[in-house]
Design a protein around this motif. Structure first.
Motif, PDB file in Angstrom:
ATOM      1  N   UNK A  16      11.390  32.240   9.657  1.00  0.00           N
ATOM      2  CA  UNK A  16      13.158  32.386   9.521  1.00  0.00           C
ATOM      3  C   UNK A  16      13.418  32.662  11.919  1.00  0.00           C
ATOM      4  N   UNK A  17      12.686  32.675  11.995  1.00  0.00           N
ATOM      5  CA  UNK A  17      12.979  32.700  13.460  1.00  0.00           C
ATOM      6  C   UNK A  17      12.480  31.362  13.394  1.00  0.00           C
ATOM      7  N   UNK A  18      11.351  30.624  13.148  1.00  0.00           N
ATOM      8  CA  UNK A  18      10.201  29.538  13.119  1.00  0.00           C
ATOM      9  C   UNK A  18      11.687  28.528  12.314  1.00  0.00           C
ATOM     10  N   UNK A  19      12.369  28.664  12.019  1.00  0.00           N
ATOM     11  CA  UNK A  19      13.399  27.778  11.287  1.00  0.00           C
ATOM     12  C   UNK A  19      14.858  28.126  12.024  1.00  0.00           C
ATOM     13  N   UNK A  20      15.061  29.551  12.682  1.00  0.00           N
ATOM     14  CA  UNK A  20      16.523  29.563  13.094  1.00  0.00           C
ATOM     15  C   UNK A  20      16.615  28.816  14.452  1.00  0.00           C
ATOM     16  N   UNK A  21      15.437  29.649  15.800  1.00  0.00           N
ATOM     17  CA  UNK A  21      15.456  29.589  17.059  1.00  0.00           C
ATOM     18  C   UNK A  21      14.086  28.080  17.523  1.00  0.00           C
ATOM     19  N   UNK A  22      13.155  28.361  17.182  1.00  0.00           N
ATOM     20  CA  UNK A  22      11.962  27.725  17.350  1.00  0.00           C
ATOM     21  C   UNK A  22      11.948  26.474  17.729  1.00  0.00           C
ATOM     22  N   UNK A  23      12.835  26.196  16.048  1.00  0.00           N
ATOM     23  CA  UNK A  23      12.843  24.628  15.753  1.00  0.00           C
ATOM     24  C   UNK A  23      14.024  24.266  16.637  1.00  0.00           C
TER      25      UNK A  23
END
Length: 167
Positions: A16-23
């Motif tokens: 979730x953090x990868x898809x919503x924040x980092x990317x």
């Protein structure tokens, strides 16, 4: 059972953090948080658990939108990376994390090329891989430290004897 649920929750949170924040940060290259969590968990739990965790995390990453690649591509890459990280962790833990963090993006490009992904060629590889490898190397110690803090390996407890010490 609780450890497996904690692992699944950690993988889900990383996804979730990868898809919503980092990317969505706007940078051309970013670290792969899910990959780094898989590597950290594999170093703690061994090669078999690392391969299973990597496969399931890769399958979850394959199923999250946007899916512009062959289904199972990241599952294969993360399964192999989890296995290798778990296998090498007992001998050389830091080198294992670094090699997997740098090698996994190259492996992903290689698998994409073998599967006939039209967006993968040598110039794309040379433009993206060095930046991704550096980002993964910089983020790896932080992620490994955080995962080790959450999932401490079992330690034997020292027993204090009154009087003389038993061998």
């Amino acid at each position: 059972m609780a450890r497996n649920l904690g692992t699944a929750a950690l993988i889900f949170a990383a996804l979730v953090v990868q898809m919503t924040v980092i990317n969505r940060m706007g940078f051309s290259v970013t670290p792969d948080l899910v990959l780094l969590v898989v590597i950290a968990l594999a170093t703690l739990r061994g090669e078999t658990a690392g391969a299973v965790i990597g496969f399931l995390a890769g399958l979850a990453a394959d199923l999250t939108p946007p899916t512009d690649h062959v289904l199972g591509q990241y599952a294969l890459v993360m399964c192999l990376t989890g296995y290798l990280a778990g296998r090498w962790a007992a001998r050389v833990p830091l080198l294992s994390v670094a090699a997997c963090a740098v090698g996994a993006p190259a492996l992903a490009v290689g698998v994409g090329s073998l599967l006939g992904d039209p967006g993968v060629d040598w110039s794309t590889f040379m433009a993206i891989w060095p930046g991704t490898a550096v980002c993964n190397l910089l983020a790896a110690p932080i992620v490994v430290w955080a995962v080790r803090g959450l999932f401490r390996p079992a330690r034997s407890r020292d027993v204090l004897f009154v009087g003389r010490r038993r061998p």
